[in-house]
Write an enzyme that holds these catalytic residues in place. Sequence first.
Site, PDB file in Angstrom:
ATOM      1  N   CYS A 100      30.192  85.957   0.311  1.00 36.71           N
ATOM      2  CA  CYS A 100      29.889  85.478  -1.041  1.00 36.71           C
ATOM      3  C   CYS A 100      29.043  86.523  -1.751  1.00 36.71           C
ATOM      4  O   CYS A 100      28.123  87.081  -1.148  1.00 36.71           O
ATOM      5  CB  CYS A 100      29.120  84.156  -0.941  1.00 36.71           C
ATOM      6  SG  CYS A 100      28.660  83.455  -2.528  1.00 36.71           S
ATOM      7  N   LEU A 101      29.350  86.762  -3.032  1.00 37.93           N
ATOM      8  CA  LEU A 101      28.574  87.745  -3.789  1.00 37.93           C
ATOM      9  C   LEU A 101      27.113  87.326  -3.931  1.00 37.93           C
ATOM     10  O   LEU A 101      26.248  88.160  -4.156  1.00 37.93           O
ATOM     11  CB  LEU A 101      29.197  87.954  -5.181  1.00 37.93           C
ATOM     12  CG  LEU A 101      30.584  88.616  -5.202  1.00 37.93           C
ATOM     13  CD1 LEU A 101      31.116  88.671  -6.626  1.00 37.93           C
ATOM     14  CD2 LEU A 101      30.529  90.006  -4.579  1.00 37.93           C
ATOM     15  N   HIS A 115      30.620  76.074  -5.324  1.00 40.96           N
ATOM     16  CA  HIS A 115      29.550  76.633  -6.157  1.00 40.96           C
ATOM     17  C   HIS A 115      29.280  75.729  -7.364  1.00 40.96           C
ATOM     18  O   HIS A 115      28.127  75.504  -7.740  1.00 40.96           O
ATOM     19  CB  HIS A 115      29.920  78.023  -6.670  1.00 40.96           C
ATOM     20  CG  HIS A 115      29.649  79.136  -5.698  1.00 40.96           C
ATOM     21  ND1 HIS A 115      28.397  79.386  -5.167  1.00 40.96           N
ATOM     22  CD2 HIS A 115      30.461  80.084  -5.170  1.00 40.96           C
ATOM     23  CE1 HIS A 115      28.460  80.442  -4.358  1.00 40.96           C
ATOM     24  NE2 HIS A 115      29.701  80.883  -4.334  1.00 40.96           N
ATOM     25  N   GLN A 143      27.103  81.121 -10.359  1.00 40.67           N
ATOM     26  CA  GLN A 143      26.533  82.335  -9.771  1.00 40.67           C
ATOM     27  C   GLN A 143      25.959  83.289 -10.809  1.00 40.67           C
ATOM     28  O   GLN A 143      25.184  84.179 -10.467  1.00 40.67           O
ATOM     29  CB  GLN A 143      27.596  83.078  -8.953  1.00 40.67           C
ATOM     30  CG  GLN A 143      28.027  82.319  -7.709  1.00 40.67           C
ATOM     31  CD  GLN A 143      29.148  83.055  -7.001  1.00 40.67           C
ATOM     32  OE1 GLN A 143      30.313  82.885  -7.327  1.00 40.67           O
ATOM     33  NE2 GLN A 143      28.804  83.896  -6.047  1.00 40.67           N
ATOM     34  N   GLY A 202      36.264  86.234  -5.995  1.00 39.54           N
ATOM     35  CA  GLY A 202      36.048  85.024  -6.777  1.00 39.54           C
ATOM     36  C   GLY A 202      34.616  84.954  -7.275  1.00 39.54           C
ATOM     37  O   GLY A 202      33.710  85.536  -6.672  1.00 39.54           O
ATOM     38  N   HIS A 253      35.927  77.467  -1.993  1.00 40.12           N
ATOM     39  CA  HIS A 253      34.612  78.118  -1.962  1.00 40.12           C
ATOM     40  C   HIS A 253      33.989  78.133  -3.366  1.00 40.12           C
ATOM     41  O   HIS A 253      32.825  77.766  -3.542  1.00 40.12           O
ATOM     42  CB  HIS A 253      34.788  79.544  -1.407  1.00 40.12           C
ATOM     43  CG  HIS A 253      33.557  80.394  -1.418  1.00 40.12           C
ATOM     44  ND1 HIS A 253      32.968  80.880  -0.271  1.00 40.12           N
ATOM     45  CD2 HIS A 253      32.795  80.856  -2.439  1.00 40.12           C
ATOM     46  CE1 HIS A 253      31.899  81.593  -0.599  1.00 40.12           C
ATOM     47  NE2 HIS A 253      31.772  81.599  -1.911  1.00 40.12           N
ATOM     48  N   GLU A 254      34.782  78.532  -4.363  1.00 38.25           N
ATOM     49  CA  GLU A 254      34.250  78.621  -5.733  1.00 38.25           C
ATOM     50  C   GLU A 254      33.949  77.238  -6.307  1.00 38.25           C
ATOM     51  O   GLU A 254      32.971  77.054  -7.038  1.00 38.25           O
ATOM     52  CB  GLU A 254      35.222  79.373  -6.654  1.00 38.25           C
ATOM     53  CG  GLU A 254      35.564  80.795  -6.239  1.00 38.25           C
ATOM     54  CD  GLU A 254      34.358  81.652  -5.896  1.00 38.25           C
ATOM     55  OE1 GLU A 254      33.267  81.447  -6.467  1.00 38.25           O
ATOM     56  OE2 GLU A 254      34.503  82.542  -5.047  1.00 38.25           O
TER      57      GLU A 254
HETATM   58 NI    NI Z   1      30.501  82.504  -3.315  1.00 37.09          NI
END
Ligand code: NI
Length: 169
Positions: free
Chosen positions: A92-93, A138, A51, A46, A134-135
């Site tokens: 998380c990226l 963000h 991000q 995701g 989660h997204e």
């Molecule tokens: Ni993330």
Amino acid sequence: MAKLEILRYPNPRLHTVAKPVAQVDARIRALIDDMLETMYDANGIGLAATQVDVHERVVVIDVSEERNEPLVLINPEIVWASPSRVKGEEGCLSVPGIYDGVERAESVRVRAQDREGAAREIAAEGLLAVCIQHEMDHLMGKVFVEYLSPLKRTRIKTKLLKAERELAR
Ligand code: NI
């Protein structure tokens, strides 16, 4: 399509609150294509626009085994969350190499627009439900490490800042 740079925690821009997308047009579709390319390239499941330093309510997700079921959520809103909650390991990226347990609603219903701008409602459970929550965090400027204890968070910050300095050297 182009690969975008992913902001890394503790970059303060990750705490920007995203604005709603007024119109799903060619610009937004190009952003979606770039976000999908960036997510697949980084082996993520995701990615939120936040991000990649674009502060509009756009999320891309793919939790499929084959990596061929992209899900696009524009202006997502959770319309229902199950009272039952589950704790799972998240990564998380924007927080590379860090995984920790976060408690989330076990299932959710989400209303969002797709890449054509059409409204749709999605019922999600398991990994997809976790990923959506989660997204969407963000988009509100929240990174998953903020659910962890202050001590853990400080350790993660120190570790990532050190890694960044070593990369810059
Ligand atoms: Ni993330």
